[in-house]
Design an enzyme around this catalytic site. Structure first.
Site, PDB file in Angstrom:
ATOM      1  N   SER A  26      66.124-124.198  58.221  1.00  0.00           N
ATOM      2  CA  SER A  26      66.480-123.261  59.293  1.00  0.00           C
ATOM      3  C   SER A  26      67.916-122.786  59.088  1.00  0.00           C
ATOM      4  CB  SER A  26      66.382-123.959  60.649  1.00  0.00           C
ATOM      5  OG  SER A  26      67.409-124.931  60.761  1.00  0.00           O
ATOM      6  N   ASP A  71      63.339-120.756  57.326  1.00  0.00           N
ATOM      7  CA  ASP A  71      62.653-120.765  58.623  1.00  0.00           C
ATOM      8  C   ASP A  71      63.438-119.875  59.598  1.00  0.00           C
ATOM      9  OD1 ASP A  71      60.765-121.678  60.467  1.00  0.00           O
ATOM     10  OD2 ASP A  71      61.906-123.476  60.981  1.00  0.00           O
ATOM     11  N   ASP A 124      62.295-113.260  61.139  1.00  0.00           N
ATOM     12  CA  ASP A 124      61.820-113.369  62.513  1.00  0.00           C
ATOM     13  C   ASP A 124      62.373-112.217  63.345  1.00  0.00           C
ATOM     14  OD1 ASP A 124      61.083-113.991  65.054  1.00  0.00           O
ATOM     15  OD2 ASP A 124      61.887-116.024  65.057  1.00  0.00           O
ATOM     16  N   GLU A 148      56.793-112.243  62.073  1.00  0.00           N
ATOM     17  CA  GLU A 148      56.314-112.806  63.350  1.00  0.00           C
ATOM     18  C   GLU A 148      56.076-111.713  64.371  1.00  0.00           C
ATOM     19  OE1 GLU A 148      58.004-116.452  64.796  1.00  0.00           O
ATOM     20  OE2 GLU A 148      57.603-115.977  66.880  1.00  0.00           O
ATOM     21  N   HIS A 169      58.726-124.230  70.566  1.00  0.00           N
ATOM     22  CA  HIS A 169      59.571-125.170  69.828  1.00  0.00           C
ATOM     23  C   HIS A 169      60.042-126.331  70.714  1.00  0.00           C
ATOM     24  CE1 HIS A 169      60.092-121.465  67.301  1.00  0.00           C
ATOM     25  NE2 HIS A 169      59.759-122.368  66.408  1.00  0.00           N
ATOM     26  N   ILE A 184      56.197-128.124  61.553  1.00  0.00           N
ATOM     27  CA  ILE A 184      56.478-129.355  62.312  1.00  0.00           C
ATOM     28  C   ILE A 184      57.901-129.820  62.029  1.00  0.00           C
ATOM     29  CG2 ILE A 184      55.833-131.792  62.600  1.00  0.00           C
ATOM     30  CD1 ILE A 184      52.919-130.902  61.878  1.00  0.00           C
ATOM     31  N   SER A 197      60.028-131.173  65.277  1.00  0.00           N
ATOM     32  CA  SER A 197      60.374-132.086  66.378  1.00  0.00           C
ATOM     33  C   SER A 197      59.745-133.475  66.222  1.00  0.00           C
ATOM     34  CB  SER A 197      59.945-131.483  67.714  1.00  0.00           C
ATOM     35  OG  SER A 197      60.643-130.289  67.942  1.00  0.00           O
TER      36      SER A 197
END
Ligand code: G3H
Ligand code: 13P
Ligand code: ZN
Length: 330
Positions: free
Chosen positions: A56, A93, A115, A145, A189, A276, A278
């Protein structure tokens, strides 16, 4: 300029084509440190799963993009050393603009997400198209997205969710040329994906969230047959791990995620990448908190980061086998 091809990485084209055909999803696991990277590679080698290593903007800032890129290059060699040459993609990301996507393409990423979902539709098309043109010139794949996920996660912030409008997807994909599309069907999220008042409670008092909007997913699939769809915000927030955290000094109230059966159902459809992050954070935090409480004299980071890494690896192995269906697909 460094090409991902020289680093032994692959883009997501072939991975997604096989996943769509085979009715499974590729795991996209976020990483920003060595232990996470080791756990992801160990889990994916041991389950023979292809994998997308996700970085990210926050991770890039935290760990330094160059270091992360060398770690991904190292991951390719590490996998071989562990005994199995799995396909590994290095993916940006939630890229916010053209510049960050270009910087990643130029430094060896094999895939990027632009994004533009927070922008008006036409602006989203414009910036996504620009990234696709640049990335495709370097054989790098692009995720776009449509629709906005709710939730708050460092740099990824949205107060309200807006489901993807199926009537927009064909136009968006054909005008932008994206290789995959992230959609919003009720995931979000973080570890508190739903407010308690949106959920019901079972006999044990565990929150049961509302189901994902599979009707929207089906409509999208009809309009884009065989096209790779991506699901963000797909942590399940394992309640046993949340319990360990809360019993060892943590305070995670009303944490709730997406039930694994729903993700399995999604993975069997056109959803071929499941994000994935978290759950990995929760697994590591539970392990670290346990060591701190059980062995308060410990001060060697390896003594708490080691168990955190082991716990993460076990979690991701189970995801690959039971949720994504990506085990034995490498
Ligand atoms: O999509 C969000 C990911 O969980 C990344 O989170 O921005 O805190 O690294 P981050
Ligand atoms: P979670 O917060 O549900 O793990 O989602 C991660 C994600 O979507 C990364 O892009
Ligand atoms: Zn995301």
């Amino acid at each position: 300029m460094t090409s991902y091809k020289d680093l032994g990485l692959v883009n997501t084209k072939e991975m997604f084509a096989k996943a769509v055909k085979g009715g499974y999803a590729i795991p996209a696991y976020n990483f920003n440190n060595m232990e996470q990277m080791q756990a992801i590679i160990q889990a994916c080698v041991e389950t023979k799963s292809p994998v997308i290593l996700q970085v990210s903007a926050g991770a890039r800032q935290y760990a330094n993009q160059t270091l992360l890129r060398y770690m991904a290059q190292g991951a390719v060699e590490y996998a071989k050393e562990l005994g199995y040459n799995i396909p590994i993609a290095l993916h940006l990301d939630h890229g916010a603009d053209f510049e960050i996507c270009k910087a990643c393409v130029d430094s060896g990423f094999s895939s990027v997400m632009i994004d533009g979902s927070h922008h008006p539709y036409e602006k989203n098309i414009e910036i996504t198209k620009k990234v696709v043109e640049y990335a495709h010139a370097h054989d790098v794949t692009v995720e776009g997205e449509l629709g906005v996920l709710a939730g708050v996660e460092d740099d990824v912030v949205a107060e309200k969710s807006t489901y993807t409008k199926p009537e927009e997807v064909e136009d968006f994909v054909s005008k932008t040329g994206v290789d995959s599309l992230a959609i919003s069907i009720g995931t979000s999220h973080g570890a508190n994906k739903f407010k308690p008042e949106q959920c019901t409670r079972n006999a044990e008092g565990i929150l049961i969230p509302p189901p994902l909007r599979f009707d929207i997913l089906e409509e999208i699939e009809k309009r884009l047959p065989g096209f790779p769809i991506v699901l963000h915000g797909s942590s399940s927030v394992p309640q046993d791990l949340v319990k360990v955290i809360n019993e060892h000094g943590g305070k995670m109230a009303d944490a709730v995620g997406i039930p694994e059966e729903q993700l399995r159902k999604a993975a069997k459809s056109a959803v071929c990448k499941i994000n994935i992050d978290s759950d990995g954070r929760i697994a590591m935090t539970a392990a670290v908190r346990k060591v701190f409480v059980d062995s308060p004299g410990e001060f060697d980071p390896r003594k708490f980061l080691g168990p955190a890494r082991d716990s993460l690896k076990e979690l991701y192995k189970l995801k690959n086998i039971n949720v994504l269906g990506s085990a034995n697909q490498a």
